[in-house]
Enzyme design. Structure first.
Site, short mmCIF file in Angstrom:
data_model
loop_
_atom_site.label_atom_id
_atom_site.label_comp_id
_atom_site.label_asym_id
_atom_site.label_seq_id
_atom_site.Cartn_x
_atom_site.Cartn_y
_atom_site.Cartn_z
N HIS A 1 -9.50 2.39 -0.19
CA HIS A 1 -8.06 2.15 -0.26
C HIS A 1 -7.71 1.72 -1.67
CE1 HIS A 1 -4.05 1.27 0.65
NE2 HIS A 1 -4.20 0.73 1.85
N PHE B 1 1.49 -3.52 3.84
CA PHE B 1 1.67 -4.89 4.33
C PHE B 1 3.16 -5.24 4.30
CE2 PHE B 1 -2.69 -7.13 3.45
CZ PHE B 1 -3.27 -6.36 4.43
N GLU C 1 -0.95 5.48 13.66
CA GLU C 1 -0.56 6.64 12.87
C GLU C 1 -0.76 7.93 13.67
OE1 GLU C 1 -0.99 8.58 8.40
OE2 GLU C 1 -2.53 7.16 9.07
N LYS D 1 -9.13 8.34 1.95
CA LYS D 1 -9.69 6.98 1.89
C LYS D 1 -11.11 6.94 2.42
CE LYS D 1 -5.30 4.41 2.17
NZ LYS D 1 -4.37 5.55 2.34
N CYS E 1 0.81 -1.22 0.00
CA CYS E 1 0.00 0.00 0.00
C CYS E 1 0.84 1.27 0.00
CB CYS E 1 -0.92 -0.02 1.21
SG CYS E 1 -1.75 -1.60 1.43
N HIS F 1 -2.29 8.08 6.02
CA HIS F 1 -2.57 6.76 5.47
C HIS F 1 -4.02 6.39 5.80
CE1 HIS F 1 -1.64 2.96 3.69
NE2 HIS F 1 -1.90 2.29 4.79
#
Length: 415
Positions: free
Chosen positions: A344, A403, A318, A339, A167, A307
């Site tokens: 996403h 990931f 975060e 997002k 990502c 993110h």
């Protein structure tokens, strides 16, 4: 094109986009500013029986409007998205690429999932009748294919690369383009991210992980970054591509830059294949190193494009990392997560965030985090809830965490 072997600044002069809320840059941007959601019921396949039946799909995209039949047979949707976005970016930058073999034009288009739908389709055909598997199957699903298709389409004969950082792939492309420009390896780089993998197997796999929101009855309210009632991310798709060049090259041809790519950093959690490190410390380190690389202080930053996936752990980590890095400056920062509207976009997510930062600088407005109705007490920053905020943005930070524990942070400045 002239050769600039030693350049000190890389700038973005063109942007193209294909997103769940618009089929070009400006329609996508206006939708984001107005808080419009691109999340709806899945149309790409029949999701009956799956726990998650919603996604953020690119809508009203007809590949036949952009490509001839021969080209369509040999290309996957994630490559098609990249080419369409790249064409828009080139036009926006006021460029004419003529395919001159001496042209120093590079491409860095990253993808996280690559040709997943093609693999799924070919597997089904093979079990049915092996002769039905396309001779273009193998070449069309490779992760470097969007970059190569962009190069073929626009005649880019410089370095062509593709990297996969889950990502964080999309924002990494921008930093890699900057590195290529500053190393004097190209005059221009078409850089960005793309993905299109809304398939039954993908959704089954993510559902068994428990990663996806199951708010099927109210899709537009499903993606809820930083909200106490968030229940997972919404899977999206699309592409965002930039024209990156040296400031000197842009000035020589009279181009107006959106922003300067001032610096960035990559770190690894080296912890788990999908879960972030529970300390959030390596994301924190990436932010600190990115600021240092950009010669920026926490006081310089106006906006963080987060993110912000709407997963339970990511949003808290975060938020804590931002607070740890920015200290007392954290309270005056604006932080938002697109997002909440586009889901996403996986390999394109970080590139979409960079586009948001660029257009926020241009227009003096930060898009909101929608669906933030009940803030999580552990997420205690100003997330620009519900409605866009008018403000001058001079320096922005883009966070992307993937990931495998891949943390990528970029610092972008108004030129």
């Amino acid at each position: 094109m002239s050769h600039h072997p030693s350049t000190t600044t890389a700038v973005v002069t063109g942007i193209g986009a294909l997103t769940p809320v618009g089929n070009d840059r400006e329609s996508s941007w206006q939708a984001l500013l107005s808080g419009t959601s691109g999340v709806a019921g899945i149309t790409r396949f029949d999701p009956a029986g799956l726990p998650t039946r919603i996604a953020a799909e690119v809508k009203n995209f007809t590949p036949e409007d952009h490509f001839d039949r021969k080209r369509l047979r040999r290309s996957e949707r994630f490559s098609q998205y990249a080419v369409v976005a790249a064409r828009e970016a080139v036009e926006d930058a006021g460029l004419t690429l003529d395919g001159d073999p001496g042209a120093r034009v590079g491409v860095q288009v990253n993808s996280a999932v690559a040709g997943f739908p093609g693999i799924e389709t070919a597997t089904g055909r093979m079990h049915e009748d092996p002769r039905k598997v396309s001779p273009y199957f193998v070449s069309s699903v490779l992760p470097n294919m969007p970059a190569c298709e962009v190069a073929i389409d626009l005649g880019a004969h410089g370095p062509v690369n593709a990297s996969a950082l889950a990502c964080a792939s999309g924002i990494h492309a921008l930093l890699e383009a900057r590195r290529t420009i500053l190393a004097g390896e190209a005059d221009l780089v078409l850089a960005g991210g793309t993905d299109s993998a809304i398939t039954p197997v993908m959704f089954t796999g993510l559902s068994t992980m428990g990663a996806l929101s199951t708010r099927n009855d109210e899709p537009e309210h499903a993606s809820r970054p930083f909200d106490a009632d968030r229940d997972g991310f919404v899977f999206g798709e699309g592409a965002v591509v930039f024209v990156v060049e040296s400031a000197a090259h842009a000035a020589a041809r009279g181009a107006r830059p959106y922003l300067e790519i001032s610096g960035g950093a990559l770190t690894s959690d080296a912890f788990h294949v999908s879960a972030p490190h529970p300390s959030g410390g390596h994301a924190e380190t990436a932010m600190r190193r990115a600021l240092s690389a950009a010669h920026a202080t926490t006081g310089d930053v106006d906006y963080i494009c987060a993110h912000g996936t709407a997963t339970r752990i990511n949003d808290r980590l975060e938020s804590a990392a931002v607070r740890a890095v920015f200290g007392e400056d954290a309270d005056r920062l604006l932080v938002s997560s697109p997002k909440s509207m586009v889901g996403h976009m996986i390999g394109a997510a970080g590139a979409l965030s960079a586009m948001v930062a660029a257009l926020a600088m241009r227009d003096g407005a930060v898009p909101p985090t929608v669906n933030l109705d009940t803030p999580d007490p552990e997420c205690d920053l100003d997330y620009v809830a519900h409605t866009a905020r008018k403000t001058d943005v001079h320096t922005a930070v883009v966070n992307a965490f993937g990931f495998g524990g891949q943390n990528v942070v970029a610092v972008l400045r108004k030129p």
